[in-house]
Design an enzyme around this catalytic site. Structure first.
Site, PDB file in Angstrom:
ATOM      1  N   CYS A  48       4.222   5.846  -9.075  1.00 10.84           N
ATOM      2  CA  CYS A  48       3.743   5.567 -10.424  1.00 10.84           C
ATOM      3  C   CYS A  48       4.237   4.171 -10.802  1.00 10.84           C
ATOM      4  O   CYS A  48       5.432   3.876 -10.664  1.00 10.84           O
ATOM      5  CB  CYS A  48       4.280   6.606 -11.405  1.00 10.84           C
ATOM      6  SG  CYS A  48       3.913   6.216 -13.128  1.00 10.84           S
ATOM      7  N   ASP A  55       3.804   9.861  -6.446  1.00 11.75           N
ATOM      8  CA  ASP A  55       2.531  10.539  -6.696  1.00 11.75           C
ATOM      9  C   ASP A  55       1.985  10.985  -5.351  1.00 11.75           C
ATOM     10  O   ASP A  55       2.120  10.275  -4.352  1.00 11.75           O
ATOM     11  CB  ASP A  55       1.528   9.601  -7.368  1.00 11.75           C
ATOM     12  CG  ASP A  55       1.875   9.317  -8.819  1.00 11.75           C
ATOM     13  OD1 ASP A  55       2.320  10.246  -9.509  1.00 11.75           O
ATOM     14  OD2 ASP A  55       1.681   8.175  -9.259  1.00 11.75           O
ATOM     15  N   VAL A  70     -13.138   1.586  11.780  1.00  9.44           N
ATOM     16  CA  VAL A  70     -11.744   1.279  11.479  1.00  9.44           C
ATOM     17  C   VAL A  70     -10.891   1.916  12.578  1.00  9.44           C
ATOM     18  O   VAL A  70     -11.145   3.054  12.991  1.00  9.44           O
ATOM     19  CB  VAL A  70     -11.334   1.759  10.069  1.00  9.44           C
ATOM     20  CG1 VAL A  70     -11.363   3.269   9.950  1.00  9.44           C
ATOM     21  CG2 VAL A  70      -9.962   1.215   9.696  1.00  9.44           C
ATOM     22  N   GLU A  71      -9.943   1.176  13.079  1.00 13.08           N
ATOM     23  CA  GLU A  71      -9.049   1.701  14.113  1.00 13.08           C
ATOM     24  C   GLU A  71      -8.030   2.605  13.407  1.00 13.08           C
ATOM     25  O   GLU A  71      -7.400   2.203  12.434  1.00 13.08           O
ATOM     26  CB  GLU A  71      -8.374   0.533  14.843  1.00 13.08           C
ATOM     27  CG  GLU A  71      -7.661   0.930  16.117  1.00 13.08           C
ATOM     28  CD  GLU A  71      -6.344   1.606  15.836  1.00 13.08           C
ATOM     29  OE1 GLU A  71      -6.123   2.711  16.391  1.00 13.08           O
ATOM     30  OE2 GLU A  71      -5.546   1.060  15.054  1.00 13.08           O
ATOM     31  N   SER A  72      -7.888   3.836  13.891  1.00  9.33           N
ATOM     32  CA  SER A  72      -7.161   4.856  13.137  1.00  9.33           C
ATOM     33  C   SER A  72      -5.660   4.586  12.999  1.00  9.33           C
ATOM     34  O   SER A  72      -5.077   4.906  11.958  1.00  9.33           O
ATOM     35  CB  SER A  72      -7.393   6.243  13.729  1.00  9.33           C
ATOM     36  OG  SER A  72      -6.896   6.326  15.044  1.00  9.33           O
ATOM     37  N   HIS A  89      -3.531   5.997  -9.970  1.00 11.10           N
ATOM     38  CA  HIS A  89      -4.377   6.752  -9.041  1.00 11.10           C
ATOM     39  C   HIS A  89      -5.725   6.064  -8.820  1.00 11.10           C
ATOM     40  O   HIS A  89      -6.206   5.969  -7.691  1.00 11.10           O
ATOM     41  CB  HIS A  89      -4.642   8.164  -9.568  1.00 11.10           C
ATOM     42  CG  HIS A  89      -3.418   8.976  -9.839  1.00 11.10           C
ATOM     43  ND1 HIS A  89      -2.217   8.783  -9.212  1.00 11.10           N
ATOM     44  CD2 HIS A  89      -3.228  10.009 -10.684  1.00 11.10           C
ATOM     45  CE1 HIS A  89      -1.327   9.653  -9.657  1.00 11.10           C
ATOM     46  NE2 HIS A  89      -1.917  10.410 -10.562  1.00 11.10           N
ATOM     47  N   GLU A  90      -6.322   5.620  -9.910  1.00 11.77           N
ATOM     48  CA  GLU A  90      -7.636   4.982  -9.827  1.00 11.77           C
ATOM     49  C   GLU A  90      -7.580   3.707  -8.985  1.00 11.77           C
ATOM     50  O   GLU A  90      -8.468   3.436  -8.173  1.00 11.77           O
ATOM     51  CB  GLU A  90      -8.164   4.653 -11.238  1.00 11.77           C
ATOM     52  CG  GLU A  90      -8.372   5.871 -12.119  1.00 11.77           C
ATOM     53  CD  GLU A  90      -7.120   6.334 -12.887  1.00 11.77           C
ATOM     54  OE1 GLU A  90      -7.285   7.187 -13.766  1.00 11.77           O
ATOM     55  OE2 GLU A  90      -5.997   5.859 -12.601  1.00 11.77           O
TER      56      GLU A  90
END
EC number: 1.7.1.13
Length: 149
Positions: A48, A55, A70-72, A89-90
Site C-alpha cells: 500500500c 496487499d 513474454v518469456e515466463s 491496486h488500480e
C-alpha cells in the site's frame, strides 16, 4: 534477441522494483494462429503506498500473441519485484497490462486483478485492449467473486 541475452537459464536476482526489472520476449512459433496464453499469478503482492502494508491479489493475464511471447521467467521476476513496490491496486493491475502491451504488441490482452480486502473492501480491477479475436476461446478467469477467498 538472442538466447544468450535472456535471463532464462541464468541466476537472476529479484529486482528491487518493477522499474528495475527486465521483461524478455521471444518469437512466437505460431504467429499465423490465434490462440490464448494465460498466466495465473495466485500469490501476487505489492505494498500500500500510504501505509506500507502488504496487499495480496490473484492476477489472471490472458493474451493473444502476435509476433512475440513474454518469456515466463522474466515475467515471474517482474511480477515478484512488486513485493517492495508501493502502488494502488488500480495502478499495479493496469500498469502491468500496459507494460506487457508495449513489450509484446499482442492482438489482444486482458488482465483481472482480484485483490484481497483491505479495510473490509476487496477491490477487483479489470482491463483489456479491446474485443478478443472471434476465433479465440476465452475461458472464464476461474477466480470466484469475493466470498472470503
Amino acid at each position: 534477441m538472442t538466447e544468450e541475452s535472456l535471463q532464462l537459464g541464468q541466476p537472476t536476482p529479484l529486482p528491487a522494483g518493477p522499474h528495475e526489472a527486465r521483461l524478455d520476449r521471444v518469437p512466437n512459433p505460431h504467429p499465423d494462429t490465434d490462440y490464448l496464453a494465460r498466466f495465473t499469478v495466485p500469490e501476487f503482492t505489492s505494498l500500500c503506498p500510504v501505509t506500507g502494508q502488504p496487499d495480496f491479489a490473484i492476477l489472471v493475464i490472458d493474451y493473444v500473441p502476435d509476433r512475440w511471447l513474454v518469456e515466463s521467467k522474466s515475467l515471474k521476476l517482474y511480477l515478484g519485484a512488486f513485493r517492495n513496490h508501493g502502488a494502488f491496486h488500480e495502478d499495479c493491475t493496469v500498469g502491468i497490462a500496459k507494460t506487457l502491451v508495449d513489450l509484446l504488441g499482442p492482438r489482444y490482452l486482458r488482465i483481472g486483478g482480484f485483490w484481497y480486502p483491505r479495510g473490509g473492501i476487496p477491490i477487483d480491477v479489470f482491463w483489456q485492449t479491446g474485443a478478443p479475436p472471434a476465433s479465440v476461446w476465452l475461458p472464464d478467469p476461474g477466480v470466484p467473486p469475493y466470498r472470503a477467498r
